[in-house]
Design a protein around this motif. Sequence first.
Motif, PDB file in Angstrom:
ATOM      1  N   PRO A  69       0.840  -1.041   0.005  1.00  0.00           N
ATOM      2  CA  PRO A  69       0.073  -0.133   0.018  1.00  0.00           C
ATOM      3  C   PRO A  69       0.935   1.266  -0.038  1.00  0.00           C
ATOM      4  O   PRO A  69       0.256   2.221  -0.209  1.00  0.00           O
ATOM      5  CB  PRO A  69      -0.959  -0.246   1.105  1.00  0.00           C
ATOM      6  N   ARG A 152      -4.866   2.123   4.190  1.00  0.00           N
ATOM      7  CA  ARG A 152      -5.224   2.315   2.810  1.00  0.00           C
ATOM      8  C   ARG A 152      -5.298   0.702   2.122  1.00  0.00           C
ATOM      9  O   ARG A 152      -6.156   0.547   1.103  1.00  0.00           O
ATOM     10  CB  ARG A 152      -4.060   2.947   2.093  1.00  0.00           C
ATOM     11  N   GLY A 153      -4.657  -0.123   2.448  1.00  0.00           N
ATOM     12  CA  GLY A 153      -4.526  -1.235   1.796  1.00  0.00           C
ATOM     13  C   GLY A 153      -5.877  -1.930   2.197  1.00  0.00           C
ATOM     14  O   GLY A 153      -6.498  -2.635   1.548  1.00  0.00           O
ATOM     15  N   THR A 156      -8.612  -0.481   0.325  1.00  0.00           N
ATOM     16  CA  THR A 156      -8.514  -1.014  -1.300  1.00  0.00           C
ATOM     17  C   THR A 156      -9.036  -2.312  -1.574  1.00  0.00           C
ATOM     18  O   THR A 156      -9.785  -2.897  -2.620  1.00  0.00           O
ATOM     19  CB  THR A 156      -6.979  -1.097  -1.670  1.00  0.00           C
TER      20      THR A 156
END
Length: 158
Positions: A69, A152-153, A156
Amino acid sequence: MTHDDLIDRAAITDHVLKYATGIDQHQWGLYRSIFADEIILDFSSWSGDPASTIPADDWVAGVRATLEPFDATQHVLTNFAIDLDGTRATCTCYMAAHHHLVVDGDRQMHSIGGYYVHELQRTGDGWLIHKTQLNVTWEMGDRGLFELAAKRGAATMA
């Protein structure tokens, strides 16, 4: 030093360099290829957790989830010192790892440096790492970037 020793030293250096290349270029198959199926990991100087033995597939998945990420990473390995002992070898090398993340338009970075000690065994497929110890000797930046990258990962993946 024999000709075979020189060949082994070159092969081990090339093999260990795949550690950095696999991570930074998100070549997870390449990264996985450098490890035995089960590996001993000692990242206690970074995490404070004791060394543990885990399946290499689990290790690679964890590194991928942690580092992919980031907007960019750069792992640099240098000063290879290799001790050969038949079908076993120890490779000590300096390392610097830089982790870049853009947060609200601002590029932020966290870096660590130190050295790795990799223990390898020669197999029918060449040299494989079966133990890795990270020894952090310096750190700069905000460790909190790892948490932001993880969020963030997760976003996603959702």
